[in-house]
Design a protein around this motif. Structure first.
Motif, PDB file in Angstrom:
ATOM      1  N   UNK A   1       0.566  12.664  -6.824  1.00 24.47           N
ATOM      2  CA  UNK A   1       1.431  13.586  -7.535  1.00 24.47           C
ATOM      3  C   UNK A   1       2.379  14.326  -6.596  1.00 24.47           C
ATOM      4  N   UNK A   2       2.332  13.971  -5.307  1.00 22.21           N
ATOM      5  CA  UNK A   2       3.247  14.527  -4.311  1.00 22.21           C
ATOM      6  C   UNK A   2       3.898  13.376  -3.571  1.00 22.21           C
ATOM      7  N   UNK A   3       4.974  13.664  -2.851  1.00 19.70           N
ATOM      8  CA  UNK A   3       5.673  12.614  -2.110  1.00 19.70           C
ATOM      9  C   UNK A   3       4.827  12.191  -0.924  1.00 19.70           C
ATOM     10  N   UNK A   4       4.611  10.912  -0.811  1.00 20.84           N
ATOM     11  CA  UNK A   4       3.814  10.350   0.271  1.00 20.84           C
ATOM     12  C   UNK A   4       4.746   9.873   1.375  1.00 20.84           C
ATOM     13  N   UNK A   5       4.399  10.189   2.615  1.00 17.51           N
ATOM     14  CA  UNK A   5       5.203   9.731   3.742  1.00 17.51           C
ATOM     15  C   UNK A   5       5.248   8.209   3.771  1.00 17.51           C
ATOM     16  N   UNK A   6       6.406   7.685   4.013  1.00 18.83           N
ATOM     17  CA  UNK A   6       6.570   6.240   4.107  1.00 18.83           C
ATOM     18  C   UNK A   6       7.911   5.936   4.738  1.00 18.83           C
ATOM     19  N   UNK A   7       8.558   4.907   4.261  1.00 22.39           N
ATOM     20  CA  UNK A   7       9.887   4.573   4.779  1.00 22.39           C
ATOM     21  C   UNK A   7      10.834   5.735   4.515  1.00 22.39           C
ATOM     22  N   UNK A   8      11.577   6.091   5.531  1.00 17.30           N
ATOM     23  CA  UNK A   8      12.478   7.238   5.413  1.00 17.30           C
ATOM     24  C   UNK A   8      13.562   6.963   4.385  1.00 17.30           C
ATOM     25  N   UNK A   9      13.725   7.877   3.466  1.00 18.57           N
ATOM     26  CA  UNK A   9      14.775   7.763   2.472  1.00 18.57           C
ATOM     27  C   UNK A   9      16.021   8.480   2.972  1.00 18.57           C
ATOM     28  N   UNK A  10      17.171   7.940   2.635  1.00 20.03           N
ATOM     29  CA  UNK A  10      18.422   8.555   3.060  1.00 20.03           C
ATOM     30  C   UNK A  10      19.523   8.140   2.093  1.00 20.03           C
ATOM     31  N   UNK A  11      20.594   8.925   2.091  1.00 23.63           N
ATOM     32  CA  UNK A  11      21.755   8.575   1.263  1.00 23.63           C
ATOM     33  C   UNK A  11      22.567   7.542   2.022  1.00 23.63           C
ATOM     34  N   UNK A  12      22.643   6.361   1.483  1.00 22.48           N
ATOM     35  CA  UNK A  12      23.388   5.300   2.156  1.00 22.48           C
ATOM     36  C   UNK A  12      23.646   4.174   1.167  1.00 22.48           C
ATOM     37  N   UNK A  13      24.563   3.311   1.550  1.00 22.10           N
ATOM     38  CA  UNK A  13      24.859   2.108   0.781  1.00 22.10           C
ATOM     39  C   UNK A  13      24.214   0.928   1.497  1.00 22.10           C
TER      40      UNK A  13
ATOM     41  N   UNK B   1       2.042   6.023  -3.432  1.00 19.80           N
ATOM     42  CA  UNK B   1       2.974   6.880  -4.157  1.00 19.80           C
ATOM     43  C   UNK B   1       2.682   6.851  -5.653  1.00 19.80           C
ATOM     44  N   UNK B   2       2.308   5.671  -6.172  1.00 23.16           N
ATOM     45  CA  UNK B   2       1.996   5.549  -7.587  1.00 23.16           C
ATOM     46  C   UNK B   2       0.785   6.402  -7.973  1.00 23.16           C
ATOM     47  N   UNK B   3      -0.172   6.542  -7.057  1.00 24.80           N
ATOM     48  CA  UNK B   3      -1.410   7.262  -7.334  1.00 24.80           C
ATOM     49  C   UNK B   3      -1.327   8.743  -6.983  1.00 24.80           C
TER      50      UNK B   3
ATOM     51  N   UNK C   1       0.813  -1.217   0.000  1.00 20.59           N
ATOM     52  CA  UNK C   1       0.000   0.000   0.000  1.00 20.59           C
ATOM     53  C   UNK C   1       0.850   1.274   0.000  1.00 20.59           C
ATOM     54  N   UNK C   2       2.008   1.238   0.631  1.00 21.34           N
ATOM     55  CA  UNK C   2       2.879   2.415   0.602  1.00 21.34           C
ATOM     56  C   UNK C   2       3.281   2.747  -0.829  1.00 21.34           C
TER      57      UNK C   2
END
Length: 584
Positions: free
Chosen positions: A28-40, A24-26, A19-20
């Motif tokens: 046109x704005x960023x939907x809150x979900x798993x935190x994104x970060x710059x990492x390997x 996001x697919x539906x 569902x997350x």
């Protein structure tokens, strides 16, 4: 792509909606979900963090018969898995190491003497990433098939680097040698472990191998060293060391007698007709003591040697035994300086970015190791001078630096530390760590008396040390090896004891441990450096150890008041025993 599979209440697989992702697919704005970060990220990263943090019940046991100047030397050679050894050193060497140099397995996919391929099968990768279960049922399709070649290697190096960071001084320098297979990922990994805001990361070429194109494939041309340096705390010494700055006298015995950069079969004359410039023949490979300074002419034949325009001996790109097969492809071109031999665009000389022999892995890598440890089966270890320059860059201004290498291999780093101390009258110490990887059976036939890589590594240190007698203040090495703790596991619940167990619990020390084993266990437990000087004394008929004067005094024989009274006169900072004083 929002449909996935999940485990139902009864454990059966069923289709489900992510569902997350659907939101996001539906949207046109960023939907809150798993935190994104710059990492390997990779499969197994959490396990690698756990592996670094997991406590162990291990100790380091001394091996006097494999040591040099055991009681007084400050150099260490430790045999054991480097992850576990690094854990045992956390207290004793916390923030005490000046330079860490490592040359880890390059993840090339080639098995040499020890396991050098950390890739896993595609099925194992998918299973580990939970893309399939043990029966092979697919949860969702993963297109990132390339990841399976990196995950295990990243997990291996990550946990070790996390532990190694704890050992570095605040102004310490970490140097990692690597090739193109993992250089990009290792660079990102180091920036994660060593915060970019606090450290600078420099990637430089340390080995140049200009083989160009081989057949239809490209071959890599460089190996790199990634320097991790504290911002504003340390300047890397980058002075180029000229030949006249280096005393080569004791190194000539290890390399070839020639000063050439070539393998022997690549230095030979090409014979041409003086008038037609046609190639007539190829002369024999020149002996080491033959040093032509110009092309020679005999009976209208010109003998062209691989000597560059500066008069420096180089080598042909192709070996003598191979060049005859391409004779028809070669052409001779007359130039102002002499003659060029061409194949296609250029046959020419084998030139490197270096102007001297010391960076040649054959001359000052393989030949040195094989001369010290006959037929050691090490294939192209780093040149002594490649490692020397890295160590120099990290601690040229610190003659008392402590150097650590936990992928010791043939212990080139120890050898380079000896040499650096000789050059500037320094007193740098080293800690070498090498896993006792078995030597393959086919190699054991060539190497008499050696069973593991660690055996060869120790032997190289012992043989190299002899060449520095009276030249370096400390040529010794204290040999240790990783083992289980000296103490029995007595932390049982009452209901697991049996009457027969009580006799064994009279002492919590394992029967096969010596007093010296117990001494090093205590030194580790109390966070004392394992290189501290040790003096063994007889006090009132008992064996007593004095570590660093009266910093630690230990007696593991049965105590009596005479021993206690005598030891007390020395006012020890710490006293430890394995027996209680019995009051009569």
């Amino acid at each position: 792509n929002c449909v996935t599979e999940a485990q139902g209440e009864n454990g059966e697989l069923k289709k489900a909606i992510d569902f997350d992702l659907l939101k996001q697919e539906l949207s046109q704005v960023i939907v809150d979900g798993e935190q994104e970060r710059y990492r390997l990220d990779w499969v197994g990263k959490k396990e690698a963090i756990l592996a670094a943090n997991m406590p162990i019940k291990k100790t380091l046991r001394p091996s006097r018969d494999q040591s040099i100047n055991f009681d007084s030397t400050q150099n260490l050679f430790i045999e054991g898995d480097n992850l576990e050894v690094l854990k045992t050193l956390q207290e004793s060497y916390l923030n005490k190491v000046d330079v860490i140099y490592i040359d880890p397995p390059y993840n090339t996919g080639r098995n040499i003497i020890y396991k050098n391929d950390y890739s896993i099968s595609e099925k194992d990768y998918l299973l580990k990433s939970q893309d399939i279960d043990e029966e092979g049922n697919i949860y969702f399709t993963n297109k990132e098939s390339n990841g399976r070649f990196h995950s295990d290697w990243l997990s291996m190096i990550y946990s070790r680097l996390k532990l190694a960071k704890n050992l570095l001084k605040e102004n310490g320098v970490l140097i990692c040698a690597i090739d193109e297979n993992e250089q990009p990922t290792l660079s990102i990994l180091l920036k994660e472990i060593f915060n970019e805001g606090s450290y600078e990361h420099h990637c430089i070429t340390i080995v140049h191998n200009p083989r160009g194109i081989q057949g239809t494939n490209f071959s890599y041309t460089h190996e790199f060293a990634i320097f991790v340096v504290p911002k504003g705390k340390k300047r890397i010494a980058n002075r180029k060391i000229e030949d006249e700055d280096v005393d080569w006298s004791n190194l000539r015995n290890w390399g070839s007698e020639s000063e050439r950069t070539d393998a022997k079969n690549c230095f030979y004359p090409i014979v041409i007709n003086k008038d037609s410039l046609e190639i007539i023949d190829f002369g024999d490979v020149c002996p080491d003591d033959f040093h032509p300074k110009f092309n020679e002419i005999f009976d209208n034949h010109i003998y062209i040697y691989p000597i560059d325009r500066s008069g420096i001996e180089r080598k042909w790109r192709y070996a003598r035994q191979s060049v005859e097969s391409i004779k028809s492809m070669l052409k001779v071109k007359k130039t102002k300086e002499g003659y060029d031999i061409q194949i296609g665009k250029n046959f020419g000389l084998y030139k490197t970015v270096w102007n001297d022999t010391r960076y040649d892995a054959n001359e000052y890598g393989t030949k040195i190791v094989n001369s010290l440890v006959e037929n050691s089966s090490f294939t192209y270890p780093k040149s002594l001078w490649t490692v020397y320059d890295c160590i120099y860059a990290g601690c040229a201004d610190n003659k008392d630096a402590l150097v650590l290498d936990f992928f010791a291999g043939s212990s080139t780093t120890a050898h380079a530390t000896y040499e650096l101390n000789k050059q500037d009258n320094g007193n740098r110490k080293f800690i070498m760590i090498q896993v006792p990887a078995e030597i393959p059976e086919e190699n054991k036939k060539l190497i008499s008396g050696f069973q593991t890589i660690a055996d060869i590594s120790r032997e190289r240190i012992r043989k190299a040390a002899k060449n520095y007698e009276n030249l370096v203040s400390d040529i010794g090495v204290r040999a240790l090896y990783l083992d289980d703790t000296c103490f029995k596991d007595v932390f049982y619940l009452p209901d697991v004891y049996k009457q027969s167990d009580l006799v064994d619990l009279a002492s919590n020390i394992k029967k096969d441990r010596t007093s010296e084993d117990l001494l090093f266990q205590v030194m580790l437990d109390w966070g004392l450096e394992l290189s501290l000087p040790i003096e063994r004394k007889a006090v009132a008929g008992k064996e007593v150890f004095y570590v660093a004067g009266n910093s630690l005094v230990a007696c593991f024989d049965e105590l009596n008041f005479d021993v206690v009274d005598e030891v007390a006169k020395d006012h020890p900072l710490r006293f430890v025993s394995a027996e209680k004083v019995i009051h009569l």
